[in-house]
Design an enzyme around this catalytic site. Sequence first.
Site, short mmCIF file in Angstrom:
data_model
loop_
_atom_site.label_atom_id
_atom_site.label_comp_id
_atom_site.label_asym_id
_atom_site.label_seq_id
_atom_site.Cartn_x
_atom_site.Cartn_y
_atom_site.Cartn_z
N HIS A 120 -31.53 -2.76 15.20
CA HIS A 120 -31.30 -3.54 16.41
C HIS A 120 -30.56 -2.77 17.50
O HIS A 120 -30.01 -3.36 18.41
CB HIS A 120 -30.55 -4.84 16.06
N THR A 189 -25.84 -10.21 5.21
CA THR A 189 -26.76 -10.71 6.24
C THR A 189 -27.26 -12.09 5.84
O THR A 189 -27.50 -12.35 4.67
CB THR A 189 -27.95 -9.76 6.48
#
Length: 242
Positions: A120, A189
């Site tokens: 990301h 996550t």
Amino acid sequence: MAMNQMETVRQWLAKADHVVALTGAGISAESGVPIFRGAGGLWQQHRPEDLATPEAFARNPRLVWEWYDWRRARVAAAVPNPAHLALVTLERSSSHFTLITQNVDGLHDRAGSRHVLKLHGDLWQLRCTGCGNESHNTDVPLLELPPRCSCGGILRPAVVWFGEALSGKVLRAASEAAVQSQVFLVIGTSALVQPAASLPLLAGQNGARVVEINRERTALSAHTDISICGAAGELLPQLVAD
Ligand code: BJW
Ligand code: ZN
């Protein structure tokens, strides 16, 4: 029993040639960097669609930059924790190790991990919306919001927002590592954001043992070989200790 699970994972890691770790915001939580979802998450106060989209940036670059400027200050004041350091040890002791992160904070780099696939992007890289030039910038706070390029264009953080494509090169490398892996660790996550969340499934379909380390159960927990509930900063050092 959690002890038996830890011992099993230690044995898997000891025997594996290819190990992959996929990390999310939870690995930096113990460094004081806020996570996104859940209690104390960034999106309790801010709606993602207001901030982490190209449309939001086009509408109000200053508002989006105020959020990133605040986050950059939080990260600059933070230091890597024992979970980041354990992954440095794992990289050094494994014959093939790939670290894949969704995080943009740079704490894996600062801990000393050599090869980090940043799905990301990076909070400390800026990209010009005019000429496309990328530059490294660690100013905290930024002097001007939004910051500008020498060409006059508005700079944006070189991160991946919703609706934007991940780097094809980085995603291919991450997918190949997932396919090759014998042990795939998923750390901190919520496994809700695609395509990152598919990587552990890809690994599992190709024969990897998938091991989750998270404070809570997640969307992925039902699809792992072992899910260990707890803090990454406590569990990971135990997994990689000799
Ligand atoms: C601890 C802990 C401790 C806490 N120890 N654990 C398929 C189906 C449905 C939707 C989609 C789909 N494919 C694509 C989409 C759309 C979208 C998506 O996934 N939406 C879902 C939300 C439904 N995906 C995209 O838009 C992606 N792009 C894309 O697919 O493009 C396609 C395309 C192709 C070609 C052309 C054009 C487009 C891009 C996704 C980008 C995500 N970006 C963000 C922002 C990055 C920049 C920034 O940081 O500001 O990335 S969103 C945000 O979420 C950030 C994170 O990296 C990401 C994941 O969050 P993470 O890391 O999981 O954090 P949390 O907070 O959710 O979870 C923390 C966890 O830690 C919790 O579980 C805690 O319990 C745990 N924890 N303390 C251990 N001490
Ligand atoms: Zn420019």
